[in-house]
Design a protein around this motif. Sequence first.
Motif, PDB file in Angstrom:
ATOM      1  N   ILE A 143      -1.343 -47.569 -89.988  1.00 24.30           N
ATOM      2  CA  ILE A 143      -0.964 -48.616 -90.952  1.00 24.30           C
ATOM      3  C   ILE A 143       0.063 -48.083 -91.933  1.00 24.30           C
ATOM      4  O   ILE A 143       1.089 -48.719 -92.194  1.00 24.30           O
ATOM      5  CB  ILE A 143      -2.199 -49.152 -91.706  1.00 24.30           C
ATOM      6  N   SER A 144      -0.185 -46.890 -92.477  1.00 26.27           N
ATOM      7  CA  SER A 144       0.744 -46.339 -93.469  1.00 26.27           C
ATOM      8  C   SER A 144       2.098 -46.013 -92.845  1.00 26.27           C
ATOM      9  O   SER A 144       3.140 -46.259 -93.460  1.00 26.27           O
ATOM     10  CB  SER A 144       0.144 -45.100 -94.136  1.00 26.27           C
ATOM     11  N   ASP A 145       2.111 -45.463 -91.627  1.00 22.31           N
ATOM     12  CA  ASP A 145       3.388 -45.164 -90.959  1.00 22.31           C
ATOM     13  C   ASP A 145       4.218 -46.424 -90.755  1.00 22.31           C
ATOM     14  O   ASP A 145       5.417 -46.446 -91.044  1.00 22.31           O
ATOM     15  CB  ASP A 145       3.148 -44.498 -89.605  1.00 22.31           C
ATOM     16  N   VAL A 146       3.611 -47.475 -90.232  1.00 24.68           N
ATOM     17  CA  VAL A 146       4.338 -48.704 -89.935  1.00 24.68           C
ATOM     18  C   VAL A 146       4.844 -49.360 -91.217  1.00 24.68           C
ATOM     19  O   VAL A 146       6.024 -49.732 -91.317  1.00 24.68           O
ATOM     20  CB  VAL A 146       3.453 -49.684 -89.125  1.00 24.68           C
ATOM     21  N   PHE A 205     -13.533 -51.078 -91.243  1.00 25.64           N
ATOM     22  CA  PHE A 205     -12.134 -51.456 -91.430  1.00 25.64           C
ATOM     23  C   PHE A 205     -11.374 -50.274 -92.006  1.00 25.64           C
ATOM     24  O   PHE A 205     -11.959 -49.331 -92.536  1.00 25.64           O
ATOM     25  CB  PHE A 205     -12.005 -52.667 -92.362  1.00 25.64           C
ATOM     26  N   ALA A 206     -10.054 -50.352 -91.876  1.00 26.95           N
ATOM     27  CA  ALA A 206      -9.158 -49.368 -92.482  1.00 26.95           C
ATOM     28  C   ALA A 206      -8.096 -50.155 -93.235  1.00 26.95           C
ATOM     29  O   ALA A 206      -7.665 -51.210 -92.776  1.00 26.95           O
ATOM     30  CB  ALA A 206      -8.520 -48.493 -91.415  1.00 26.95           C
ATOM     31  N   GLU A 207      -7.681 -49.645 -94.385  1.00 27.22           N
ATOM     32  CA  GLU A 207      -6.683 -50.365 -95.172  1.00 27.22           C
ATOM     33  C   GLU A 207      -5.699 -49.395 -95.801  1.00 27.22           C
ATOM     34  O   GLU A 207      -5.987 -48.205 -95.960  1.00 27.22           O
ATOM     35  CB  GLU A 207      -7.343 -51.209 -96.257  1.00 27.22           C
ATOM     36  N   TYR A 208      -4.548 -49.928 -96.160  1.00 25.71           N
ATOM     37  CA  TYR A 208      -3.517 -49.141 -96.816  1.00 25.71           C
ATOM     38  C   TYR A 208      -2.719 -50.075 -97.717  1.00 25.71           C
ATOM     39  O   TYR A 208      -2.427 -51.214 -97.340  1.00 25.71           O
ATOM     40  CB  TYR A 208      -2.592 -48.489 -95.784  1.00 25.71           C
ATOM     41  N   GLY A 241      -2.169 -53.672 -95.849  1.00 19.77           N
ATOM     42  CA  GLY A 241      -2.457 -53.822 -94.426  1.00 19.77           C
ATOM     43  C   GLY A 241      -3.914 -53.479 -94.176  1.00 19.77           C
ATOM     44  O   GLY A 241      -4.407 -52.475 -94.680  1.00 19.77           O
ATOM     45  N   GLN A 242      -4.604 -54.345 -93.456  1.00 20.60           N
ATOM     46  CA  GLN A 242      -6.010 -54.104 -93.118  1.00 20.60           C
ATOM     47  C   GLN A 242      -6.185 -54.259 -91.617  1.00 20.60           C
ATOM     48  O   GLN A 242      -5.617 -55.166 -91.008  1.00 20.60           O
ATOM     49  CB  GLN A 242      -6.942 -55.117 -93.798  1.00 20.60           C
ATOM     50  N   VAL A 243      -6.975 -53.370 -91.043  1.00 26.16           N
ATOM     51  CA  VAL A 243      -7.357 -53.469 -89.637  1.00 26.16           C
ATOM     52  C   VAL A 243      -8.873 -53.429 -89.594  1.00 26.16           C
ATOM     53  O   VAL A 243      -9.505 -52.509 -90.117  1.00 26.16           O
ATOM     54  CB  VAL A 243      -6.776 -52.315 -88.791  1.00 26.16           C
ATOM     55  N   TYR A 244      -9.457 -54.463 -88.991  1.00 22.47           N
ATOM     56  CA  TYR A 244     -10.905 -54.564 -88.858  1.00 22.47           C
ATOM     57  C   TYR A 244     -11.274 -54.204 -87.423  1.00 22.47           C
ATOM     58  O   TYR A 244     -10.671 -54.711 -86.479  1.00 22.47           O
ATOM     59  CB  TYR A 244     -11.383 -55.978 -89.179  1.00 22.47           C
TER      60      TYR A 244
END
Length: 185
Positions: free
Chosen positions: A91-94, A163-166, A177-180
């Motif tokens: 997420i952080s790279d993109v 989930f992961a978020e940035y 950005g969040q990915v569940y």
Amino acid sequence: MAQGREQLTEVRLEVPTATELRRQIVQSQTSAVFSFANSFRKQGLVSTSRVEMADSPGIRPKDKRKRVNYENTYKMTPDRPFPYVEVRRIISDVINSHLKDEKYDQNSCRQHTKTLAEMIKMRVKELSIPRYKIVCLVHIGQINGQTVRVASQCLWNPEFDTFAEYSFKNGSLFATGQVYGVYYE
């Protein structure tokens, strides 16, 4: 002073159901589209349009593929946990690579949210995390002295789903950005 008789008349209004209203709307939209397309054909221009509604019977073509029935695996726990650290890095790279030098523009940011969400989702799918459904959300807004809180809510199993978020910020915009990762039993 003349006296008149008052007549009471009963008026019955027939109120269509919601489904009938939807069908009437689709029919009116479809007829408008076809008349528009016919006027194009008369002028020598070719255009095709199609209006569909998911719950209207008979509009969708039948699926000719054979349905595959899978057997239950009865697997209630994942083989490995959701890779939170790797997903957060993706997420952080993109987001950093695409929004580093961007200025806020509402029209371009609308497209950036869709593009970034798709890119993040595709890179997370490349990790081949078995039996996890991936949901990706990206929000972009202008920094203008306001406070923004982004909240989401869903039903999940706290033991396996995560989930992961940035969050990103530059001089004119912010992005989250969040990915569940939801485990599919």
